[in-house]
Design a protein around this motif. Structure first.
Motif: not given
Ligand SMILES: [Mg+2]
Ligand SMILES: Nc1ncnc2c1ncn2[C@@H]1O[C@H](COP(=O)(O)OP(=O)(O)OP(=O)(O)O)[C@@H](O)[C@H]1O
Lengths: 348, 295
Positions: A42, A81, A161-162
């Motif tokens: 991240t 995320q 991010d994810e």
């Molecule tokens: Mg992360």
């Protein structure tokens, strides 16, 4: 847009989250940052976006030094995320936000913004949901809206991010294929973070494997899976077995026997042999092989996992046999890894 | 074995799963009655008495008090002070809450404590601080006076004291809300190209608007009702530096009970209006308020 990360270091209150990371990304590439929790994925993504400033090092977009630019000037699409959708705005307003806040001269008229929003909704397969609020959407739908919002500003780089982190396995697989399609259709340079290796290997052109703030290996799915360049990558990606060995004059020894594997370049001394449990050949006679007695045997889906005691039970290694294989019944098995690698033993 | 399974079944019988508490019906009624009596005696009764006293001699004396020039001027001053203090505290409060909730900096804990200060010191002391700062024996007071600026025993002093006393309301309401919301939405807005002001206006403000309104209502109620601090700095000059609460006291000390209660009823009315507004907000936008506290 090419992205180049050059010797970037990032510290948080003296704690180094990234050490000297360098990475070249080609225009239009789909890159996965893969690594265990806390490895700095991240942080690297946020540095590229401009949400964090590097302690040292530079980030280039093409030839331009992006480290000098603010996040607004970098023009990146960032998908968070947890999506970070604006909850008081409708789906259409969320997607149009990036266009609405443009300075007067470059801001498209209202009707045009609406048109773009509904175009993007078509692209992410959510046509007709313009008037909904984020709370009225499922997790997978929010994810798509977040992506549409990030793409609305015609970003030079798309950062995720994810992106599928909070979704269930079924939806993840669907969205994975869909993201690949969108990527191929739009051609954005895309970097996404994941800690799911299956996702990374399946989706990305190249995978960046990270550990403890460092890049361990960069390569295609085949490269990182077939020729891992460090014990960490061997252990982290796919299944692996390891065995302590000794290298003498380019020959690998287990206990007091050479096992018929040559490694001309490795230095003499203690080392660890890594191989994939399924990537082995079984031998009848043992003339240079690894031999052991069966300690345990488990059925795993379509194969059989056998745990072998090597050298009088001091070491255990796992290998995989076809269910029908006669060796599965034997109590003593000899084998040799087909593809393998030795790494000098780490002082610990 | 049979006995065991029987008791296990009994444990999950409806009677013991429906009510989480074990108090019987009588206990519940007793508690409720106690709470109601308490509310009636300590809140409702005084409120009723205020209005009863105010109208004891009928409408005429009531109106005489209200249209008295001194009362009018007190009302006007109270409204003026609130009109200055509330917007300023709205801005200060939002700024302080924004800084504390969204940024990391040294001395943050100290700033948080400082915001609570007006709540933790007696209002009288808050007033005295201004006397020390701007009084005849201070450095600032005579210097400002030489430029013709009067702080103490004048409207500016009252405004300052009110701002000080009512400062925490907005910030206190917003800090936990903004902390809970985090910086994700702001970062999203920035990444989409919004500048700081647009981010605040389009993203942060809508996220906090109900909390903000709430804080402003409370702040306003206190600004109009503040007695202690204002009493110290005002000088009680009739028609000039008397706010409504001070005027109530003066009338009362002059044994003008009807007048005192008439003005008090106006203040009580303001408080009631505030409460009603707050309740309407909660009913009307309860859903939105809950939603703005998280997904
Ligand atoms: Mg992360
Ligand atoms: N704002 C911050 N302040 C202090 N330390 C931080 C901050 N952000 C990240 N770190 C630290 O930097 C390291 C890397 O964090 P990062 O969030 O990049 O990990 P990650 O690879 O994304 O992990 P995950 O898969 O759990 O999300 C962690 O040890 C984390 O504690």
């Amino acid at each position: 847009m090419e992205v180049r990360v050059a010797n970037v270091r990032k510290e948080f209150d003296r704690f180094p989250a990234l050490h000297d990371v360098s990475l070249d990304i080609k225009s239009g590439e789909l890159i996965a940052l893969l690594g265990p929790s806390g490895s700095g994925k991240t942080t690297l993504l946020r540095l590229i976006a401009g949400l964090e400033k590097p302690t040292r090092g530079k980030i280039y977009f093409g030839d331009e030094d992006a480290s000098q630019r603010t996040i607004q000037e970098r023009n990146v699409g960032f998908v968070f995320q947890h999506y970070a959708l604006f909850r008081h705005m409708t789906v259409a307003d969320n997607i149009g936000f990036g266009l609405k806040v443009r300075p007067g001269a470059t801001r498209p008229p209202k009707a045009e913004i609406r048109r773009r929003a509904s175009e993007l909704l078509d692209l992410v397969q959510l046509s007709g949901l313009e008037k909904r609020y984020p709370t009225q959407l499922s997790g997978g739908q929010r994810q798509r809206v977040a992506l549409a919002r990030a793409m609305a500003i015609e970003p030079r780089v798309l950062l995720l991010d994810e992106p599928f982190g909070a979704l269930d396995a079924q939806v993840r697989r669907e969205l994975r294929r869909w993201l690949r399609e969108i990527h191929d259709a739009t051609g954005h340079t895309t970097i996404f973070v994941t800690h799911d290796q299956e996702e990374a290997l399946e989706l990305a052109d190249r995978v960046v494997v990270m550990s403890q703030g460092r890049i361990e290996q960069i390569g295609t799915a085949d490269e990182v899976y077939d020729t891992p360049n460090s014990p960490f990558v061997y252990g982290f990606i796919g299944e692996s077995s390891s065995l302590p060995v000794k290298v003498e004059d380019g020959q690998i020894w287990v206990a007091d026997r050479p096992i018929g594997l040559a490694t001309p370049d490795a230095p003499n001394g203690k080392a660890t042999l890594y191989f994939r449990p399924h990537d082995i050949e079984l031998l009848d006679g043992c003339n240079g092989c690894i031999a052991g007695t069966v300690a345990a045997s488990r059925r795993v889906a379509g194969t059989r996992r056998v745990e072998l005691e090597i050298g009088g039970g001091r070491q255990l290694v796992e290998i995989e046999l076809p269910i029908e294989h006669p060796a599965a019944q034997k109590s003593r098995i000899a084998f040799r890894p087909r593809r393998w690698k030795v790494f000098p033993a780490q002082d610990s | 074995m049979v006995d065991l399974s029987y008791t296990a079944a009994a444990d999950t019988s409806p009677a013991s799963t429906v009510s989480a508490t074990t108090e019987g019906r009588t206990t519940r009624w007793a508690l409720l009655a106690l709470a109601l009596v308490f509310l009636a005696v300590f809140l409702l009764l005084p409120l009723v008495l205020v209005f009863a006293e105010a109208f004891k001699r009928g409408w005429a004396p009531y109106f005489d008090t209200i249209i008295d020039p001194d009362t009018i001027s007190a009302i006007r001053l109270t409204l003026l002070v609130a009109a200055i203090a509330v917007p300023l505290n709205l801005v200060f409060g939002v700024a302080a809450a924004w800084a504390i909730a969204k940024f990391e900096f040294k001395g943050k804990a100290f700033l948080t404590t400082l915001i609570d200060l007006p709540f933790s010191v007696s209002p009288v002391i808050s007033g005295l601080v201004y006397v020390l700062l701007f009084g005849a024996n201070s450095v600032l007071g005579p210097w400002l006076k030489s430029y013709g600026i009067e702080i103490l025993f004048a409207v500016p002093g009252i405004v300052l004291a009110t701002i000080f006393v009512t400062f925490p309301f907005v910030a206190r309401e917003l800090i936990p809300l903004m902390q809970e919301q985090g910086t994700g939405d702001e970062e999203a807005a920035l990444s989409l190209g919004a500048n700081g002001w647009q981010t605040f206006w389009y993203v942060t403000l809508p996220n906090i608007k109900w909390g903000l309104l709430y804080g402003v209502l409370l702040c306003n109620a206190r600004a109009m009702g503040e007695f202690g601090a204002v009493s110290v700095v005002s000088g009680h000059i009739r028609g000039l530096t008397n706010t409504m609460p001070l005027h109530v006291e003066i009338l009362y000390n002059e044994y003008n009970a009807v007048g005192a209660f008439a003005v008090a009823s106006l203040l009580a009315g303001l408080a009631l209006v505030t409460l009603v507004l707050k309740t309407i907000l909660e009913i009307r936008y309860g859903h939105a308020i809950a939603a703005s506290r998280g997904h």
